[in-house]
Scaffold this motif. Structure first.
Motif, PDB file in Angstrom:
ATOM      1  N   SER A   1     -25.730 -21.167  73.993  1.00  0.00           N
ATOM      2  CA  SER A   1     -25.824 -19.872  73.100  1.00  0.00           C
ATOM      3  C   SER A   1     -26.076 -19.945  71.646  1.00  0.00           C
ATOM      4  O   SER A   1     -26.164 -19.100  71.059  1.00  0.00           O
ATOM      5  N   PHE A   2     -25.698 -21.194  71.174  1.00  0.00           N
ATOM      6  CA  PHE A   2     -25.617 -21.543  69.886  1.00  0.00           C
ATOM      7  C   PHE A   2     -24.989 -20.748  69.098  1.00  0.00           C
ATOM      8  O   PHE A   2     -25.118 -20.544  67.741  1.00  0.00           O
ATOM      9  N   ARG A   3     -23.702 -20.535  69.326  1.00  0.00           N
ATOM     10  CA  ARG A   3     -22.792 -19.800  68.517  1.00  0.00           C
ATOM     11  C   ARG A   3     -21.807 -20.785  68.126  1.00  0.00           C
ATOM     12  O   ARG A   3     -20.731 -21.089  68.517  1.00  0.00           O
TER      13      ARG A   3
ATOM     14  N   ASP B   1     -19.998 -17.433  60.289  1.00  0.00           N
ATOM     15  CA  ASP B   1     -20.906 -16.637  61.335  1.00  0.00           C
ATOM     16  C   ASP B   1     -22.071 -17.706  61.471  1.00  0.00           C
ATOM     17  O   ASP B   1     -23.324 -17.573  61.087  1.00  0.00           O
TER      18      ASP B   1
ATOM     19  N   THR C   1     -21.209 -22.312  75.044  1.00  0.00           N
ATOM     20  CA  THR C   1     -21.193 -21.351  73.760  1.00  0.00           C
ATOM     21  C   THR C   1     -21.932 -22.211  72.617  1.00  0.00           C
ATOM     22  O   THR C   1     -22.482 -21.656  71.691  1.00  0.00           O
ATOM     23  N   SER C   2     -21.450 -23.702  72.453  1.00  0.00           N
ATOM     24  CA  SER C   2     -22.233 -24.189  71.192  1.00  0.00           C
ATOM     25  C   SER C   2     -23.818 -24.750  71.515  1.00  0.00           C
ATOM     26  O   SER C   2     -24.509 -24.315  70.451  1.00  0.00           O
TER      27      SER C   2
ATOM     28  N   TRP D   1     -25.672 -24.312  56.794  1.00  0.00           N
ATOM     29  CA  TRP D   1     -24.500 -23.740  57.301  1.00  0.00           C
ATOM     30  C   TRP D   1     -23.379 -23.619  56.238  1.00  0.00           C
ATOM     31  O   TRP D   1     -22.510 -22.876  56.492  1.00  0.00           O
TER      32      TRP D   1
ATOM     33  N   ASN E   1     -14.391 -14.756  64.448  1.00  0.00           N
ATOM     34  CA  ASN E   1     -14.682 -15.633  65.549  1.00  0.00           C
ATOM     35  C   ASN E   1     -13.352 -15.791  66.632  1.00  0.00           C
ATOM     36  O   ASN E   1     -13.546 -15.653  67.736  1.00  0.00           O
TER      37      ASN E   1
ATOM     38  N   ASP F   1     -24.623 -19.829  63.771  1.00  0.00           N
ATOM     39  CA  ASP F   1     -25.451 -19.796  64.697  1.00  0.00           C
ATOM     40  C   ASP F   1     -26.903 -20.638  64.282  1.00  0.00           C
ATOM     41  O   ASP F   1     -27.123 -21.345  63.316  1.00  0.00           O
ATOM     42  N   GLN F   2     -27.885 -20.353  65.262  1.00  0.00           N
ATOM     43  CA  GLN F   2     -29.074 -21.303  65.185  1.00  0.00           C
ATOM     44  C   GLN F   2     -30.134 -20.598  63.886  1.00  0.00           C
ATOM     45  O   GLN F   2     -30.858 -21.722  63.617  1.00  0.00           O
TER      46      GLN F   2
END
Length: 337
Positions: free
Chosen positions: A297-299, A78, A293-294, A87, A97, A80-81
């Motif tokens: 949206s920072f997913r 999971d 998305t990357s 990470w 995902n 994200d930012q």
């Protein structure tokens, strides 16, 4: 027998044995005392070709394998930012995902847009490339100049092509003015439903010279005697193309179709520069969706799952093509079973 005679015989035998030992030592690959078996090569010399693959294999591991493994690992997090700073310790969520990418994101629509626009572009570029190759195969005055002009769209970088066409498709641009002389109001080219066909048109213009090159290479393989035989038999031009020329183009065109499809599906630069980000929904192809998305949206975990799904989708036609080529080679005359 006297003692002197016995000594002479013994000395002669020892001398002969000594000369035989020296001769065996001088023969390369043969050891003294074992004259019948040649000396085996060392392990390093026998496996030298494998050792020469180490630099290339090391680069492949660093450039391909390591990022692939990291991407697969990121797709199970999971990420994200908020969790990017640490990470490695991000929450592990398994296949969630992938489930979200398929069920709750526009991934399937992006796959459909990528495949459909790539397929339309290839269906149009195939006859264009073949026609250009047939037209420039035989020698005529100015052929080199025409061949060079045909290659201009292919040698230009994608961002240059996209920038030029973006300028031409602007409202009140050169294309709108040209159509306006005929009383045609084309509307918006870079937004709305027409944006899909704009992408198809620009992709066709940029990629048809690739088909032209491979078709031209296939035409060069046609034996000149086959052309002469078909001419003596009075074959019409269409029959000549169908039964003489096209069989030689089967392999190059199949390869061109596969490479073109994979290139169009993975093409990020052309739609990114042509439409910008966020792109219209009608041209949100798979690379654009993964980028948004990357980096918007920072997913990052979700985008890694999308990237892995796109890799699997690309590997399927590639595997089918390689399998078909292997079967053709096995069925060809003289092939090893």
């Amino acid at each position: 027998m006297s003692t002197d005679a016995s000594n002479e015989i013994r000395l002669a035998a020892e001398s002969a044995a000594s000369r035989a030992a020296e001769t065996a030592a001088d023969v390369p690959g043969q050891e003294p005392g074992n004259q019948s078996s040649p000396r085996r090569k060392g392990l390093s010399e026998r496996d030298r070709p494998l050792w020469m693959l180490i630099p290339g294999g090391f680069l492949m591991i660093i450039i391909i394998v390591v990022p692939l493994v990291l991407g697969i690992y990121m797709s199970a997090l999971d990420l994200d930012q908020y969790t990017l700073r640490k990470w490695i310790s991000s929450p592990f969520i398994g296949v969630e995902n992938f489930v979200e990418a398929v069920t709750a994101s526009p991934l399937l629509n992006a796959v459909w847009l990528s495949v459909s626009y790539s397929l339309i572009a290839m269906v149009v570029t195939l006859p264009l490339g073949i026609a250009a190759a047939v037209a420039t195969q035989n020698a005529f005055k100015g052929r080199a100049v025409i061949r060079s002009v045909f290659l201009i769209p292919y040698v230009l970088p994608s961002f240059v092509v996209a920038t030029v066409w973006r300028t031409m498709f602007q409202p009140e641009g050169i294309i709108d003015r040209a159509l306006g002389t005929f009383g045609i109001d084309a509307g918006l080219w870079l937004n709305g439903p027409q944006s899909f066909w704009t992408l198809v048109l620009v992709q066709i213009w940029a990629s048809w010279p690739f088909i032209y090159l491979l078709a031209l290479s296939g035409l060069q393989a046609v034996d000149h005697e086959v052309h002469e035989a078909s001419a003596l038999d009075g074959a019409l031009w269409w029959n000549k193309l169908r039964y003489v020329v096209f069989p030689y183009l089967k392999g190059p065109l199949a390869l061109a179709f596969l490479i073109g499809m994979l290139h169009h599906i993975n093409n990020f630069t052309l739609p990114f520069v042509l439409f910008g980000v966020p792109a219209p929904a009608d041209v949100e192809v798979l690379p654009i969706l993964t980028y948004v998305t990357s980096f918007q949206s920072f997913r990052f975990g979700l985008s890694a799952a999308m990237a892995f799904i796109s890799l699997v989708l690309i590997a399927i036609p590639l595997f089918i093509y390689l399998r078909a080529v292997k079967l053709d080679d096995a069925e060809s005359p003289g092939a090893k079973k």
